[in-house]
Design an enzyme around this catalytic site. Sequence first.
Site, PDB file in Angstrom:
ATOM      1  CD  GLU A   1      -2.803  -1.388   2.211  1.00  0.00           C
ATOM      2  OE1 GLU A   1      -3.922  -1.890   2.059  1.00  0.00           O
ATOM      3  OE2 GLU A   1      -2.298  -1.229   3.320  1.00  0.00           O
TER       4      GLU A   1
ATOM      5  CB  CYS B   1       2.914   7.394   3.340  1.00  0.00           C
ATOM      6  SG  CYS B   1       3.325   6.204   4.594  1.00  0.00           S
TER       7      CYS B   1
ATOM      8  CB  CYS C   1       6.805  -5.222   8.898  1.00  0.00           C
ATOM      9  SG  CYS C   1       8.210  -4.584   9.839  1.00  0.00           S
TER      10      CYS C   1
ATOM     11  CB  CYS D   1       5.667  -2.675  16.481  1.00  0.00           C
ATOM     12  SG  CYS D   1       7.373  -2.404  15.968  1.00  0.00           S
TER      13      CYS D   1
ATOM     14  CB  CYS E   1       2.481  -1.894  13.892  1.00  0.00           C
ATOM     15  SG  CYS E   1       2.633  -1.695  12.111  1.00  0.00           S
TER      16      CYS E   1
ATOM     17  CB  SER F   1       9.882   6.225   9.687  1.00  0.00           C
ATOM     18  OG  SER F   1       9.440   5.796  10.956  1.00  0.00           O
TER      19      SER F   1
ATOM     20  CB  SER G   1       9.160   4.020  15.422  1.00  0.00           C
ATOM     21  OG  SER G   1       8.770   4.406  14.133  1.00  0.00           O
TER      22      SER G   1
ATOM     23  CB  CYS H   1       0.528   5.842  11.387  1.00  0.00           C
ATOM     24  SG  CYS H   1       1.338   7.267  10.832  1.00  0.00           S
TER      25      CYS H   1
HETATM   26  N1  SAH Z   1       8.829   0.367  10.137  1.00  0.00           N
HETATM   27  C1  SAH Z   1       9.095   1.750  10.221  1.00  0.00           C
HETATM   28  C2  SAH Z   1       8.263   2.582   9.264  1.00  0.00           C
HETATM   29  C3  SAH Z   1       6.818   2.195   9.077  1.00  0.00           C
HETATM   30  S1  SAH Z   1       5.735   2.447  10.433  1.00  0.00           S
HETATM   31  C4  SAH Z   1       8.916   2.237  11.629  1.00  0.00           C
HETATM   32  O1  SAH Z   1       8.409   1.494  12.471  1.00  0.00           O
HETATM   33  O2  SAH Z   1       9.333   3.367  11.912  1.00  0.00           O
HETATM   34  C5  SAH Z   1       5.446   4.210  10.388  1.00  0.00           C
HETATM   35  C6  SAH Z   1       5.049   4.817  11.728  1.00  0.00           C
HETATM   36  O3  SAH Z   1       3.712   4.436  12.088  1.00  0.00           O
HETATM   37  C7  SAH Z   1       5.931   4.339  12.874  1.00  0.00           C
HETATM   38  O4  SAH Z   1       6.272   5.414  13.725  1.00  0.00           O
HETATM   39  C8  SAH Z   1       5.030   3.390  13.593  1.00  0.00           C
HETATM   40  O5  SAH Z   1       5.450   3.196  14.899  1.00  0.00           O
HETATM   41  C9  SAH Z   1       3.700   4.074  13.465  1.00  0.00           C
HETATM   42  N2  SAH Z   1       2.550   3.213  13.730  1.00  0.00           N
HETATM   43  C10 SAH Z   1       2.470   1.883  13.536  1.00  0.00           C
HETATM   44  N3  SAH Z   1       1.242   1.425  13.895  1.00  0.00           N
HETATM   45  C11 SAH Z   1       0.532   2.489  14.320  1.00  0.00           C
HETATM   46  C12 SAH Z   1      -0.813   2.680  14.775  1.00  0.00           C
HETATM   47  N4  SAH Z   1      -1.658   1.661  14.828  1.00  0.00           N
HETATM   48  N5  SAH Z   1      -1.209   3.915  15.099  1.00  0.00           N
HETATM   49  C13 SAH Z   1      -0.356   4.960  14.976  1.00  0.00           C
HETATM   50  N6  SAH Z   1       0.911   4.856  14.547  1.00  0.00           N
HETATM   51  C14 SAH Z   1       1.368   3.642  14.218  1.00  0.00           C
HETATM   52 FE1  SF4 Z   2       7.210  -3.004  11.210  1.00  0.00          FE
HETATM   53 FE2  SF4 Z   2       7.281  -0.357  11.681  1.00  0.00          FE
HETATM   54 FE3  SF4 Z   2       5.004  -1.777  12.010  1.00  0.00          FE
HETATM   55 FE4  SF4 Z   2       7.029  -2.102  13.703  1.00  0.00          FE
HETATM   56  S1  SF4 Z   2       5.836  -0.203  13.399  1.00  0.00           S
HETATM   57  S2  SF4 Z   2       5.781  -3.754  12.778  1.00  0.00           S
HETATM   58  S3  SF4 Z   2       8.797  -1.907  12.364  1.00  0.00           S
HETATM   59  S4  SF4 Z   2       6.067  -1.426  10.108  1.00  0.00           S
END
Ligand code: SAH
Ligand code: SF4
Length: 410
Positions: free
Chosen positions: A124, A137, A144, A148, A151, A241, A263, A383
């Site tokens: 996406e 974006c 991934c 996390c 996420c 990021s 992050s 995000c």
């Molecule tokens: N993997 C990288 C980049 C993709 S995630 C990273 O983790 O930085 C992009 C951003 O979205 C990151 O800061 C991540 O922590 C945040 N993110 C992930 N899931 C989220 C959610 N459910 N609500 C808000 N931010 C989120």
């Molecule tokens: Fe992957 Fe970033 Fe999501 Fe963590 S926040 S699972 S590193 S995409």
Amino acid sequence: MTATLPLEKTAEFQAPDALRAADNKPSLVGLSRTRLAKELAAIGVPEAEMKMRVAQLVHWLSVRGVTDFDAMTNVAKTLRAKLSAHFSLARPEIVSEQVSKDGTRKWLLRMPSTGPLDKGAEIECVYIPERDRGTLCVSSQVGCTLNCTFCHTGTQKLVRNLSAAEIAAQVIVARDRLNDYPGRAPLEGAFVPTDGGRFVTNIVFMGMGEPLYNPANVAEAIGVLTDPEGLQLSRRKITVSTSGVVPEIGPLGSATNAMLAISLHATNDPLRDKLVPLNRKYPIAELMDACRAYPGLSNARRITFEYVMLKGVNDSPAEARALVRLLKGVPAKINLIPFNVWPGAIYECSDWETIERFSQIVFDAGYSSPIRTPRGRDILAACGQLKSETEKLRARARMMLEEQLALGAD
Ligand code: SAH
Ligand code: SF4
């Protein structure tokens, strides 16, 4: 500490170098100058002409966005014919396009298949229009490998790196759909801006995937995006990021000069271990050392620290103060992200007053701390909500295959 994380999955297969058309011809779209030169050499373009031919291709592909070799009017007819016999100008296939009430657009893109077992991975890509900029974006991986806990992308099973061309092609697709090329007639159904200017001005690697688990392709893609005679994006408007892949942070800065976002989401290791499991491998102190050493860091080039606001988990005033202490001496911006809920999520978003109180503490300590307005929530484009429909589509493809087999058997 190098032990594999228990929660870590491994990338299942690598990306092909070039995109491909339905007839399997490799596409020149998204390729770096070095790769273009290699492809041209393979079809007999003489070395003496190479620089000029590559420059012509870069112009037609990236500035003009052509979809047909015949449109390359300053390229000799014989060469055009040769190019179209060997190559295509295929983009990733747009499986769907969703437009949010707030103008955010989300594209589900299908990448070419890498082999008989691969039906074509989906990723996406989200466009966020604002008054003074248009941010795209982009994704760096399909899914991934990290998990996390807040996420959605981390829950996707199918994982592979995207090639540099697949990353750069996301920008080309967005430009196609937004008709973001000078002097080109709109593609059918494209969104036509009314206020002039370019649409895609900023790139954030905040889509699917961990960019620093795919650093070589991300760096090569940034080279394509910033080609001064090509896509012409500014390195200062490209932000990568990362969840904190410490050994790759410095090399990324040296190779790309891109802006860095971390992050962070927690200020102590026990909590960050839970939210961002990669922290068990690279704890906060090591992460902060890598940040302090980031090439080119200054007050004009600050690191963005992302902090997702999770109700009752990381949102207390004490944690806001701990954040301020942690970032002392680092040129930093803090980006507070209201948690975007997704089906099956185990967290809730902090209350608005809690977020504001947190933001005020950080602001009083001298940091700009904008609260990121959630965009495109109605289309799950915000995000961490990204998760392609690969699994659903796979099931559909399987059904269709079964139907075909059944028909063939009749
Ligand atoms: N993997 C990288 C980049 C993709 S995630 C990273 O983790 O930085 C992009 C951003 O979205 C990151 O800061 C991540 O922590 C945040 N993110 C992930 N899931 C989220 C959610 N459910 N609500 C808000 N931010 C989120
Ligand atoms: Fe992957 Fe970033 Fe999501 Fe963590 S926040 S699972 S590193 S995409």
